[in-house]
Design a protein around this motif. Structure first.
Motif: not given
Length: 531
Positions: A244, A345, A511
């Motif tokens: 991440p 994340l 993301p």
């Protein structure tokens, strides 16, 4: 580095017993001394909860539709770190996946077969033996030869009626050269209660879920050749593991407001008070960034380690940041849908993740952003409505400009009412249980700029609900997509810094939404904290 070997548990059709077999296999392998990484193909949130109970570690999803086929192998490597074997439960029938009228290849996108091919892992076919006899050989021959990329490694016979029935079925398997790795008798008492969206989530089912997992484990341990399964397991996954922090670092120069503040992994979770087995340390309570004008705060927040959490998909542990914005994520029985990578994340982006239960908690102290994931609020509407301090606090948070990301159950929680019970009233709509299930992948286009998406951005998501909005006031729609009948659907709402929608998305496939969300929360912290 050699990748962790895996077996993929598939079936000719839904309802064959994949979840029972996969969950029991995970538990039985763990009891035999293996460290097992559990996975589920597709967007399913419920089965991984049972996998997690059996494995003692988060259950994860492998969904090429939502994250892209290129991320499946890295996410697999990430999820198998520290494990010596992986069990991957498939979805529907082996070759069933996203329906595409223009599809030319035999392996459908999002199918169990696609995941098996990407991982280079053998498939164990679970067959519901009821009604089968010698003709089983023809069915197995078809599955074994349909696609040369798929290696059918063996068969597990489920719901076998008698010893004679088992003998006939074993002979059919031998005829096509497929080993029988196990034969499970009919055990109606193993049925796990279900409702309109499938199984009841493990966190809601409580001790009964633990008992069901134990029973599945005992059944598989007694009737499946675990040694043969372990020897069969294999994979051909190469390349780097998903990370991440690296994922967000790669984006920081391209995303407005993104910072270089990555600093953690999935262990960065703050827990509010919780039922069940838990050990809390009041001395480890983190300092909050500050009070917000007009916002209630939780009585206290606690950091703890837990011998067995209600939802083992979340991994509590130490904080890695003292000054990042507090992102409050709804959990507990009403909000059970979520991906482990979401928390990872957020933590990697520098956020402090605080999991709270809307059935009983207030917003955590210092909340600068709120995530309201999917779940079953319709099953807990009265209890949610009774927690008036949180409803008022959430409304005040939205009015104050705190970013709020709500998906499905979160959308319902933000409406004026749900099945007649008062909700937060952030979204000017009434929600009710509907007459039919809405289910499927969506190719959506963002219609309104927000801290998550830019208008015109194309996103793949998934709908999974049996509720609907009525009496909805006009608002800026979040999404549009083309329905199977050709009609354009406009869905969701963007109100100030609130993004609410029925559409589920996967953060690992998007993301940039994490950096945008954490940046918006950090901006709120910088402008609203009393000095």
């Amino acid at each position: 580095m050699v990748s962790t070997p895996a077996v993929v548990i598939a079936a000719p059709a839904s309802g064959s017993g994949k979840t029972t077999l996969a969950t029991g296999l995970i538990g039985a392998l763990r009891r035999a001394g293996h460290t097992v990484a559990p996975f589920k193909v597709g967007p399913d949130y419920i089965d991984p909860g049972y996998h997690g109970l059996a494995a003692g570690r988060p259950g994860r999803n492998l969904d090429p539709v939502l994250v892209g086929a290129e991320r499946v192998r890295p996410l697999y490597r990430h999820g198998t770190r520290g494990c010596d074997i992986a069990v991957v439960e498939g979805v529907m029938g082996l070759f069933d996946g996203r329906i595409d009228e223009n599809q030319a290849q035999s392996v459908a996108e999002g199918s169990t077969a696609q995941i098996a091919a990407l991982l280079g892992a053998p498939v164990v076919l679970v067959v519901d033996a009821r009604g089968h006899s010698q003709s089983l050989a023809a069915l197995l021959h078809g599955f074994a030869t349909y696609d040369s990329e798929i290696r059918l490694g063996g068969v597990i016979l489920n719901r076998v009626g008698s010893e004679r029935h088992e003998q006939v079925l074993r002979a059919a398997c031998e005829r096509v050269g497929l080993p029988v790795l196990g034969a499970l008798p009919r055990m109606a008492e193993l049925a796990v209660p279900s409702r309109h969206l499938g199984l009841i989530p493990a966190i809601e089912h409580g001790g009964a879920a633990r008992s069901a997992v134990d029973a599945m484990t005992e059944l598989v341990a007694a009737h499946v050749d675990l040694g043969a399964i372990a020897r069969l397991a294999a994979s051909r996954v190469s390349g780097p593991s998903w990370d991440p922090t690296a994922e967000l670092h790669a984006l920081r120069d391209d995303v407005p407001g993104a910072t270089d503040s990555a600093g953690g992994m999935s262990e960065s979770v703050v827990w509010l008070r919780d039922s069940g087995s838990a050990t809390y340390s009041d001395t480890d309570t983190p300092d909050a960034p500050g009070r917000r004008d007009g916002l209630p705060t939780a009585t206290r927040s606690e950091v703890g380690t837990r011998d067995e959490v209600d939802d083992v998909r979340l991994a509590p542990g130490r904080l890695v940041s003292d000054d990042g914005p507090v992102i409050a994520i709804a959990g507990g029985a009403a909000f059970t849908f979520g991906y482990a990578e979401h928390r990872e994340l957020l933590a990697a982006a520098g956020a402090r993740v605080a999991v709270f239960d809307p059935l009983r908690d207030d917003l955590p102290t210092g909340t600068a952003g709120v995530v309201l994931p999917g779940g079953f609020p319709e099953e807990h509407a009265a209890e949610l409505s009774a927690n008036e301090p949180l409803l008022d606090g959430l409304r005040a948070a939205a009015d104050a400009g705190i970013p709020v990301h709500a998906e499905c159950a979160g959308l319902l929680y933000l409406t004026r009412s749900l099945d007649g019970h008062r909700m937060a009233g952030v979204v000017d709509a009434v929600a009710e249980f509907g007459p039919r299930l809405t289910l499927g992948y969506r190719d959506a286009v963002a219609l309104t700029d927000s801290f998550l998406w830019t208008a015109g951005q194309r996103v793949r998501g998934h709908e999974f609900h049996r509720t609907r909005l009525v009496s909805a006031a006009a608002a800026d729609s979040a999404w549009a997509w083309r329905a199977p009948d050709g009609e354009t659907v406009r869905e969701g709402a963007v109100i100030r810094r609130v993004h609410a929608s029925y559409l589920h998305t996967h953060p690992a496939g998007n993301p940039a939404t994490i950096t945008g969300f954490v940046a918006a929360a950090a901006d709120y912290t910088a402008t609203r904290v009393d000095v």
